[in-house]
Design a protein around this motif. Structure first.
Motif, mmCIF file in Angstrom:
data_model
loop_
_atom_site.group_PDB
_atom_site.id
_atom_site.type_symbol
_atom_site.label_atom_id
_atom_site.label_comp_id
_atom_site.label_asym_id
_atom_site.label_seq_id
_atom_site.Cartn_x
_atom_site.Cartn_y
_atom_site.Cartn_z
ATOM 1 N N GLU A 58 -6.074 6.063 -13.385
ATOM 2 C CA GLU A 58 -6.025 4.650 -13.006
ATOM 3 C C GLU A 58 -7.385 4.098 -12.588
ATOM 4 O O GLU A 58 -7.497 2.935 -12.205
ATOM 5 C CB GLU A 58 -5.005 4.459 -11.880
ATOM 6 N N GLY A 59 -8.420 4.941 -12.648
ATOM 7 C CA GLY A 59 -9.773 4.463 -12.391
ATOM 8 C C GLY A 59 -10.238 4.515 -10.954
ATOM 9 O O GLY A 59 -11.238 3.886 -10.596
ATOM 10 N N HIS A 60 -9.540 5.263 -10.120
ATOM 11 C CA HIS A 60 -9.953 5.380 -8.716
ATOM 12 C C HIS A 60 -11.039 6.458 -8.588
ATOM 13 O O HIS A 60 -10.837 7.523 -8.010
ATOM 14 C CB HIS A 60 -8.752 5.718 -7.839
ATOM 15 N N THR A 61 -12.196 6.152 -9.165
ATOM 16 C CA THR A 61 -13.289 7.123 -9.215
ATOM 17 C C THR A 61 -14.564 6.591 -8.569
ATOM 18 O O THR A 61 -15.641 7.152 -8.756
ATOM 19 C CB THR A 61 -13.590 7.491 -10.684
ATOM 20 N N LYS A 62 -14.433 5.525 -7.802
ATOM 21 C CA LYS A 62 -15.604 4.879 -7.196
ATOM 22 C C LYS A 62 -15.691 5.199 -5.703
ATOM 23 O O LYS A 62 -14.863 5.907 -5.151
ATOM 24 C CB LYS A 62 -15.527 3.367 -7.408
ATOM 25 N N TYR A 63 -16.715 4.617 -5.069
ATOM 26 C CA TYR A 63 -16.856 4.770 -3.623
ATOM 27 C C TYR A 63 -15.640 4.210 -2.894
ATOM 28 O O TYR A 63 -14.978 3.287 -3.366
ATOM 29 C CB TYR A 63 -18.087 4.011 -3.115
ATOM 30 N N THR A 64 -15.378 4.798 -1.723
ATOM 31 C CA THR A 64 -14.383 4.236 -0.812
ATOM 32 C C THR A 64 -15.097 3.885 0.489
ATOM 33 O O THR A 64 -16.273 4.237 0.666
ATOM 34 C CB THR A 64 -13.251 5.241 -0.508
ATOM 35 N N PRO A 65 -14.441 3.227 1.439
ATOM 36 C CA PRO A 65 -15.063 3.042 2.756
ATOM 37 C C PRO A 65 -15.490 4.390 3.346
ATOM 38 O O PRO A 65 -14.821 5.417 3.135
ATOM 39 C CB PRO A 65 -13.943 2.403 3.574
ATOM 40 N N SER A 66 -16.579 4.388 4.082
ATOM 41 C CA SER A 66 -17.123 5.643 4.627
ATOM 42 C C SER A 66 -16.123 6.386 5.493
ATOM 43 O O SER A 66 -16.102 7.620 5.518
ATOM 44 C CB SER A 66 -18.401 5.365 5.428
ATOM 45 N N GLY A 67 -15.308 5.638 6.216
ATOM 46 C CA GLY A 67 -14.335 6.267 7.109
ATOM 47 C C GLY A 67 -13.040 6.661 6.454
ATOM 48 O O GLY A 67 -12.135 7.189 7.115
ATOM 49 N N GLY A 68 -12.910 6.416 5.139
ATOM 50 C CA GLY A 68 -11.704 6.808 4.431
ATOM 51 C C GLY A 68 -10.897 5.641 3.923
ATOM 52 O O GLY A 68 -11.019 4.510 4.422
ATOM 53 N N LEU A 69 -10.077 5.892 2.913
ATOM 54 C CA LEU A 69 -9.217 4.864 2.339
ATOM 55 C C LEU A 69 -8.243 4.315 3.384
ATOM 56 O O LEU A 69 -7.631 5.098 4.125
ATOM 57 C CB LEU A 69 -8.406 5.441 1.184
ATOM 58 N N PRO A 70 -8.049 3.008 3.444
ATOM 59 C CA PRO A 70 -7.061 2.442 4.371
ATOM 60 C C PRO A 70 -5.663 3.027 4.163
ATOM 61 O O PRO A 70 -4.940 3.256 5.134
ATOM 62 C CB PRO A 70 -7.092 0.940 4.029
ATOM 63 N N GLU A 71 -5.298 3.285 2.893
ATOM 64 C CA GLU A 71 -3.978 3.854 2.615
ATOM 65 C C GLU A 71 -3.828 5.253 3.197
ATOM 66 O O GLU A 71 -2.749 5.630 3.678
ATOM 67 C CB GLU A 71 -3.724 3.916 1.102
ATOM 68 N N LEU A 72 -4.915 6.021 3.143
ATOM 69 C CA LEU A 72 -4.861 7.368 3.708
ATOM 70 C C LEU A 72 -4.785 7.303 5.234
ATOM 71 O O LEU A 72 -4.043 8.062 5.863
ATOM 72 C CB LEU A 72 -6.073 8.190 3.272
ATOM 73 N N LYS A 73 -5.530 6.397 5.828
ATOM 74 C CA LYS A 73 -5.456 6.240 7.279
ATOM 75 C C LYS A 73 -4.032 5.872 7.713
ATOM 76 O O LYS A 73 -3.530 6.374 8.728
ATOM 77 C CB LYS A 73 -6.438 5.167 7.755
ATOM 78 N N LYS A 74 -3.370 5.018 6.933
ATOM 79 C CA LYS A 74 -1.986 4.661 7.242
ATOM 80 C C LYS A 74 -1.078 5.884 7.198
ATOM 81 O O LYS A 74 -0.183 6.043 8.034
ATOM 82 C CB LYS A 74 -1.487 3.596 6.256
ATOM 83 N N SER A 75 -1.304 6.747 6.220
ATOM 84 C CA SER A 75 -0.507 7.975 6.097
ATOM 85 C C SER A 75 -0.739 8.891 7.298
ATOM 86 O O SER A 75 0.197 9.511 7.815
ATOM 87 C CB SER A 75 -0.855 8.709 4.801
ATOM 88 N N ILE A 76 -1.980 8.978 7.741
ATOM 89 C CA ILE A 76 -2.320 9.812 8.900
ATOM 90 C C ILE A 76 -1.701 9.230 10.169
ATOM 91 O O ILE A 76 -1.163 9.961 11.010
ATOM 92 C CB ILE A 76 -3.855 9.943 9.032
ATOM 93 N N ILE A 77 -1.771 7.912 10.296
ATOM 94 C CA ILE A 77 -1.159 7.241 11.452
ATOM 95 C C ILE A 77 0.339 7.529 11.510
ATOM 96 O O ILE A 77 0.888 7.837 12.572
ATOM 97 C CB ILE A 77 -1.422 5.717 11.383
ATOM 98 N N ARG A 78 0.996 7.438 10.366
ATOM 99 C CA ARG A 78 2.435 7.709 10.307
ATOM 100 C C ARG A 78 2.731 9.170 10.634
ATOM 101 O O ARG A 78 3.696 9.478 11.322
ATOM 102 C CB ARG A 78 2.978 7.344 8.930
ATOM 103 N N LYS A 79 1.876 10.071 10.164
ATOM 104 C CA LYS A 79 2.045 11.496 10.463
ATOM 105 C C LYS A 79 1.974 11.758 11.962
ATOM 106 O O LYS A 79 2.795 12.485 12.535
ATOM 107 C CB LYS A 79 0.979 12.319 9.725
ATOM 108 N N PHE A 80 0.985 11.151 12.635
ATOM 109 C CA PHE A 80 0.863 11.319 14.081
ATOM 110 C C PHE A 80 2.107 10.804 14.808
ATOM 111 O O PHE A 80 2.598 11.443 15.748
ATOM 112 C CB PHE A 80 -0.372 10.583 14.606
ATOM 113 N N LYS A 81 2.600 9.653 14.370
ATOM 114 C CA LYS A 81 3.769 9.056 15.018
ATOM 115 C C LYS A 81 5.008 9.914 14.803
ATOM 116 O O LYS A 81 5.770 10.194 15.752
ATOM 117 C CB LYS A 81 4.003 7.650 14.467
ATOM 118 N N ASP A 82 5.221 10.359 13.572
ATOM 119 C CA ASP A 82 6.416 11.136 13.238
ATOM 120 C C ASP A 82 6.396 12.524 13.870
ATOM 121 O O ASP A 82 7.420 13.006 14.370
ATOM 122 C CB ASP A 82 6.554 11.282 11.717
#
Length: 395
Positions: A58-82
């Protein structure tokens, strides 16, 4: 060309060193069993691999934000909560190129010259080296074997000085596999709050616990302790994704911002495809994790019983991770060696079994053996070690 003093002073990783030696001997035709590597022998679950491939197509081969993809951060946030009932925001999380890189970046962002960091022994081999690279000074506290390798609040109190900045807590532990209970963590936390110590909580083996043992994060005990704690975690061990290199840190906004600024000048961002894989790891089915955990528990029970039957071996049974850390001082003495390091070297050269000497972890009487390999290989390794010891004792 002159090498910098800070890098010249580093001690090489003993775990990677022994693994490299074992691979070299294998390449030379020797039938070596390597019990040094700290990674699961299971492949990354299929749905994670598929998600990574899809992201590339799908072409997701470029730079991301330095601190990580927002979608991944959301997944991590949900993991901590659960998993732990912990609430974090996106600006309290940074995704890094592995948990090791998260730790490295954290120390670079928080330590000044001669700041002291309390490190319990036995320790993971990279803790002191990373502290030293950041200009800090490791202060070691012995986790006594009679106390299941755990440190006490009294030991921390006695080690705190005006320069003490932080303390590392690793539960489940590498190399011992022991866990701190909620009560033990609470008592340690009280001393940390009293002296305003940053708590670096390495929870990379969180998902791998056995029997009745339960992982507790020191950050979930109270709001006050959560404010003092930086949690380090990742998908390497839990989802068998060591080579994907995705870890993260969660905690104080200012520290996370500083870490992100540093990352922007070092890695730019964690590998993009690996971030999409990590999203799938946390959002997708978790059954493969339990299958792997159950397999490790079964191996542990069998391996531990056979290993402790060897003359001169004593061992506290691990409750987590995938290592055993037996005391083999008596075995080394019985077999004619003046040190456990020499005993471990002979195991590799004469018995073709690679283990990691405990001296690299600050415990020279022990060796670390990983049971993240097949039961048949573990059985063969124990037989070789037992034969080696028996032959030398009888000679």
């Amino acid at each position: 060309m002159q090498i910098s003093k800070r890098v010249s002073a580093l001690t090489p990783s003993s775990t990677l060193e022994i693994t490299a030696k074992a691979k070299a001997l294998k390449a030379a035709g020797h039938d070596v069993i390597g019990l040094g590597a700290g990674e699961p022998d299971f492949n990354t679950p299929e749905h994670i691999i598929e998600a990574a491939y899809k992201s590339l197509v799908e072409g997701h081969t470029k730079y991301t934000p330095s601190g990580g993809l927002p979608e991944l951060k959301k997944s991590i946030i949900r993991k901590f909560k659960d998993d732990q009932g912990l609430d974090y925001s996106s600006d309290e999380i940074i995704v890094c190129s592995g948990a090791k890189h998260a730790l490295y970046t954290l120390f670079q962002a928080t330590l000044n010259e001669n700041d002291e960091v309390i490190i319990p022994t036995p320790f993971w081999v990279s803790y002191p080296e990373q502290v030293k690279l950041a200009g800090g000074i490791p202060i070691y506290i012995e986790g006594k074997e009679e106390n299941s390798f755990k440190i006490t609040p009294e030991q921390i109190e006695a080690s705190v000085s005006g320069n003490t900045k932080a303390i590392i807590v690793n539960s489940p532990s590498n190399p011992t596999g022991v866990l701190y209970t909620e009560e033990e963590l609470k008592a340690i936390g009280e001393v940390c709050i009293k002296h305003d110590l940053l708590i670096v909580s390495d929870e990379i083996y969180e998902k791998l616990t056995y029997g009745q043992a339960k992982h507790v994060s020191i950050a979930e005990i109270s709001d006050e302790l959560k404010k003092q704690t930086m949690i380090i975690n990742g998908v390497s061990k839990s989802h068998s994704m060591t080579g994907w290199r995705i870890g993260y840190a969660a905690g104080n906004v200012q520290i996370i911002k500083a870490m992100t600024n540093l990352a922007s000048h070092s890695t730019s961002n964690p590998t993009t495809v690996s971030q999409y894989a990590a999203i799938a790891a946390y959002n997708g089915p978790q059954e493969p994790l339990e299958k792997m955990r159950a397999a490790f528990e079964e191996r542990l029970n069998s391996f531990y019983e056979k290993l402790t039957a060897i003359q001169g071996f004593t061992c506290i049974k691990p409750e987590g991770a995938f290592y055993v850390f037996p005391n083999v001082k008596e075995a080394a003495k019985l077999t004619g060696f003046t040190s456990v390091d020499d005993f471990a070297k002979a195991l590799l050269e004469e018995a073709n079994v690679a283990v990691v000497p405990g001296s690299g972890f600050g415990s020279p009487d022990n060796i670390r053996l990983s049971y993240a390999t097949s039961p048949d290989i573990l059985d063969e390794a124990v037989e070789r070690i037992a034969r080696f010891v028996k032959a030398r004792v009888h000679n």
